[in-house]
Structures are given as structure tokens and as C-alpha cells.
Design a protein around this motif. Structure first.
Motif, mmCIF file in Angstrom:
data_model
loop_
_atom_site.group_PDB
_atom_site.id
_atom_site.type_symbol
_atom_site.label_atom_id
_atom_site.label_comp_id
_atom_site.label_asym_id
_atom_site.label_seq_id
_atom_site.Cartn_x
_atom_site.Cartn_y
_atom_site.Cartn_z
ATOM 1 N N SER A 117 11.182 0.141 -1.639
ATOM 2 C CA SER A 117 9.884 -0.539 -1.304
ATOM 3 C C SER A 117 9.158 -0.202 -2.251
ATOM 4 O O SER A 117 8.918 0.720 -3.259
ATOM 5 N N ILE A 150 11.252 -0.773 5.357
ATOM 6 C CA ILE A 150 9.857 -1.161 4.638
ATOM 7 C C ILE A 150 8.609 -0.988 5.640
ATOM 8 O O ILE A 150 7.454 -1.088 5.339
ATOM 9 N N ASN A 151 8.984 -0.997 6.939
ATOM 10 C CA ASN A 151 7.963 -0.693 7.984
ATOM 11 C C ASN A 151 8.886 0.100 9.057
ATOM 12 O O ASN A 151 10.049 -0.061 9.177
ATOM 13 N N LYS A 179 3.952 -3.947 2.177
ATOM 14 C CA LYS A 179 5.014 -3.980 3.032
ATOM 15 C C LYS A 179 5.880 -5.373 2.811
ATOM 16 O O LYS A 179 6.770 -5.616 3.456
#
Ligand SMILES: *[C@@H]1O[C@H](CO)[C@@H](O)[C@H](O)[C@H]1NC(C)=O
Ligand SMILES: *[C@@H]1O[C@H](CO)[C@@H](O)[C@H](O)[C@H]1NC(C)=O
Ligand SMILES: *[C@@H]1O[C@H](CO)[C@@H](O)[C@H](O)[C@H]1NC(C)=O
Ligand SMILES: *[C@@H]1O[C@H](CO)[C@@H](O)[C@H](O)[C@H]1NC(C)=O
Ligand SMILES: *[C@@H]1O[C@H](CO)[C@@H](O)[C@H](O)[C@H]1NC(C)=O
Length: 346
Positions: free
Chosen positions: A157, A101-102, A162
Motif C-alpha cells: 500500500s 489497503i482499508n 487508499k
């Protein structure tokens, strides 16, 4: 578990024999596409379930069986890829979906599993796994213990966001929206097309989940089909929007996880047929790798695309080694990660 797992595996092995999916090759590259094993696990029971390709180029994969482990593969296309154990969760014995997600931050689902489609009640959790690559250790943080959740499988995602992910529950037939910061977990969709097909041998409904162009898509293993419905920019299904069937993969015995290439073609892992199938936006489909009698992608569970210049034409495939439906009735192998060279295909 061993006996129940074996029983389920035996049951699944008894599924109807696979038929070839109609081939409709309209492009220049010849089939099957070249495929080679990058890394293979050590034990026959090692079931690689899902894959996230990190923006850094490293692969992060989950193990469904025998332990709730997450492995990394650095330099996947080199002559000597580096495989390392990132984490084994202690209060679970299977990991399923994973998504980055990051950069370096992944969301993973875990539970205790009594069989392929039967988690133990009240053991499902969502975790954040943080890994900086380059041989560094990983750290984990529990996002949410989801007491009512059952078989959480694919996780995706939400583009541009985020703080939350969507996840499917293939036993209860639900989509959850999980806020990874607060841990708040909501049911955002409850639909027949997410549920197991009544009377099916497997009892496995929604499996993979992806978001593309304002729609959430999911595969339903029992229905051997992919469905979609409209969502808003925060990942919530549009109230009143219909669930549409995108495709039924006629001729295939099952569909596990899937992904979209940059042209919008769907690449699906059929698992029980040991094939990867592509589905064009116009519905045409073909087997691009594998066959029911081959180990090339035996028991393929998920597909993901390279994200760097070096591997932009590579499709990574995870496998469970045909444990659910042995090749030629008896042959299984440890799960592995395969690289398909799709240059010229999309
Ligand atoms: C996983 O845990 C379940 C529940 O405790 C158990 O039935 C099963 O045998 C375990 N699986 C393995 C591979 O240890
Ligand atoms: C497989 O076994 C070899 C040799 O014991 C070991 O170095 C390697 O880490 C093992 N791989 C996995 C994925 O367990
Ligand atoms: C569910 O699991 C949690 C944490 O392990 C435990 O505290 C709780 O009592 C369990 N609930 C039920 C209904 O078993
Ligand atoms: C194959 O392609 C032709 C021409 O594009 C199309 O008419 C036909 O329906 C396709 N068949 C399948 C099985 O997708
Ligand atoms: C499965 O059987 C077919 C037909 O006999 C054979 O060609 C193929 O090599 C076998 N597959 C494996 C993995 O042994």
C-alpha cells in the motif's frame, strides 16, 4: 504442471549449499528467538506465499500452490486458532502478494503458474478481496486483468493513499502502480535491479516490496539483495532518482519477502536457507530463527508484524515447507504460519 514443478524444485534443490550469515548479536535477548507453529496446511504441496496482518489482529495468507486460495486465521495466538478458506480463484492456480489497503479490504495478485517463477502469459490479475472477519464469507472483485504482466509478486500500500498500490513484477523487472478503483495499471519503474540476474538458476528478480520514509524498497531474490529508490507521496518514483543498494545478504542463498519493524530493522525471509535474518539500519545482520538443517521456518516466504497490543512483539512468518530446497536434501513439509516472539529485540 506437476512434472515441470518437480523439475524446477529439483533444480532449485541443486543450488549451492547454504552458508551461515555472520552473527553479530549486540542486544540482550538470546538467539534463536522463540518460534512456534500456529497453523499448518494439510498437503505437502501446500505453499503459503504471503501474509497480511489485518488491523483486527486476524491473519490473511495466500497460497501459491496447488490452488489460488486465500485463507484467514482468526485468533492466531490462542490455543486454537481458527483457519478458514476465504476464497479460491477459479481462473488462476496461484496467488502471490497481498496487502490490506482499508480495514477488511485486501489487494491480491493471481495467475496460472507452470513453475515457481513461470506464470502462463496473459493470466495475471489484480483482485480486491473484502472480508469482514468473524467467520464471514469473503467477496472478490477483479481490479484489473493485466495482460502484459508476468510474475507479479509483492504488493504494498502507499501510505496515506487508499486508492492505489505498488506491485513488483519479478520476471519483467518492473514496478506497477495499480489504481484499485479505476483498474489503471502503469509501469512506474523499470530497472536492472528489479530483474532476474542473467544466467541465474531461478530467474527470479524482485520479490517483496515495501514503502518506508519516502522510499520504495524491494528484495531481489537472484541478487540476494535489497534495493530502494525515492518516491513521491503518490507512490511515483522521483524522476532521475538513483536506485541504491541497501544490503546484500552475504552468505544467504536467496531472499524472499521482507518487512521493517518499528525500529527500522529489516526482517528478511531467506526461503532457501530456512532462516529469518535481521538487518540493522547500520547494515549489521544476524540469523534470528532457523537454520539450513531445521524445519522451524523451512522455506520461509514472508514476514509480518503483529498490529494489536496483544501481538505487537510477534513476527509472523509464512513458509512453503522447503519445497524449493528440501532440508538436508530430501525433507519437506506442508506450508505453515509460525509466530516468532521478538520481545526485547526491537
Ligand atoms: C496450474 O496451471 C498451469 C497452466 O494451466 C498448469 O501447467 C499447472 O499444472 C497447474 N498447476 C496445478 C498445481 O494444477
Ligand atoms: C485440514 O484437514 C482437516 C481435517 O480434514 C480440516 O478440518 C481442515 O479444514 C483442513 N485444513 C486445511 C487448511 O485445509
Ligand atoms: C488474454 O486474455 C483475455 C481474457 O482471458 C482474452 O480475452 C484475450 O484474447 C487474451 N489475449 C491474448 C493475446 O491471448
Ligand atoms: C559486527 O559489529 C561490529 C561492531 O558494531 C562491527 O564493527 C562489525 O562490522 C559487525 N559485523 C558484521 C558482520 O556485521
Ligand atoms: C538434518 O541433518 C542434521 C545433521 O545430520 C541433523 O542434525 C538435523 O536434525 C537434520 N534435520 C532434520 C529436519 O531432520
Amino acid at each position: 504442471m506437476a512434472s515441470k514443478f518437480a523439475r524446477l524444485v529439483g533444480l532449485m534443490g541443486a543450488l549451492a549449499p547454504a552458508f551461515a550469515v555472520p552473527t553479530n548479536n549486540s542486544h540482550q535477548v538470546s538467539l534463536p528467538l522463540p518460534a512456534r507453529t500456529i497453523v499448518q496446511m494439510n498437503q505437502t504441496v501446500d505453499f503459503v506465499e504471503n501474509i497480511a496482518v489485518s488491523g483486527s489482529g486476524d491473519l490473511v495468507v495466500t497460497l501459491f500452490h496447488p490452488t489460488a486460495s486465500v485463507y484467514a486465521v482468526e485468533k492466531p495466538l490462542s490455543d486454537s486458532p481458527i483457519m478458514s478458506l476465504l476464497h479460491t480463484f477459479q481462473d488462476a492456480n496461484g496467488t502471490t502478494g497481498i496487502v490490506e489497503i482499508n480495514p477488511g479490504i485486501f489487494v491480491v495478485a493471481t495467475a496460472f503458474y507452470q513453475g515457481l517463477a513461470t506464470p502462463v502469459a496473459n493470466t495475471t490479475s489484480f483482485w480486491e478481496l473484502q472480508w469482514g472477519g468473524k467467520g464471514l464469507p469473503a467477496t472478490v472483485r477483479r481490479i484489473d486483468h493485466a495482460p502484459k504482466a508476468s510474475l507479479v509478486n509483492g504488493i504494498t500500500s502507499i501510505p496515506g493513499l487508499k486508492s492505489a498500490v505498488l506491485a513488483v513484477d519479478g520476471a519483467l523487472g518492473l514496478i506497477y502502480r495499480v489504481n484499485v478503483i479505476t483498474g489503471v495499471n502503469q509501469v512506474v519503474l523499470d530497472a536492472t535491479e528489479l530483474k532476474p540476474v542473467p544466467g541465474s538458476q531461478l530467474g527470479l528478480g524482485a520479490n517483496g516490496i515495501k514503502i518506508r520514509d519516502g522510499y520504495v524498497y524491494w528484495s531481489n531474490t537472484d541478487a540476494v539483495s535489497i534495493y530502494r529508490t525515492l518516491i513521491d507521496s503518490k507512490g511515483y518514483p522521483i524522476r532521475g532518482a538513483k536506485v541504491e543498494k541497501v544490503v546484500t545478504i552475504e552468505g544467504a542463498s536467496g531472499v524472499d519477502d521482507f518487512n521493517f519493524d518499528r525500529q527500522g530493522n529489516i526482517w528478511a525471509a531467506t526461503n532457501l536457507d530456512n532462516t529469518v535474518v535481521t538487518i540493522k539500519p547500520d547494515g549489521r545482520r544476524e540469523v534470528v530463527v532457523g537454520s539450513p538443517t531445521e524445519l522451524t521456518v523451512a522455506g520461509d516466504t514472508a514476514v509480518a508484524f503483529g498490529r494489536t497490543a496483544a501481538d505487537k512483539d510477534i513476527v509472523y512468518v509464512t513458509t512453503c515447507g522447503a519445497v524449493a530446497s528440501p532440508v538436508n536434501g530430501t525433507i519437506t513439509e506442508p506450508g505453515k504460519i509460525v509466530a516468532i516472539d521478538a520481545k526485547g529485540y526491537y
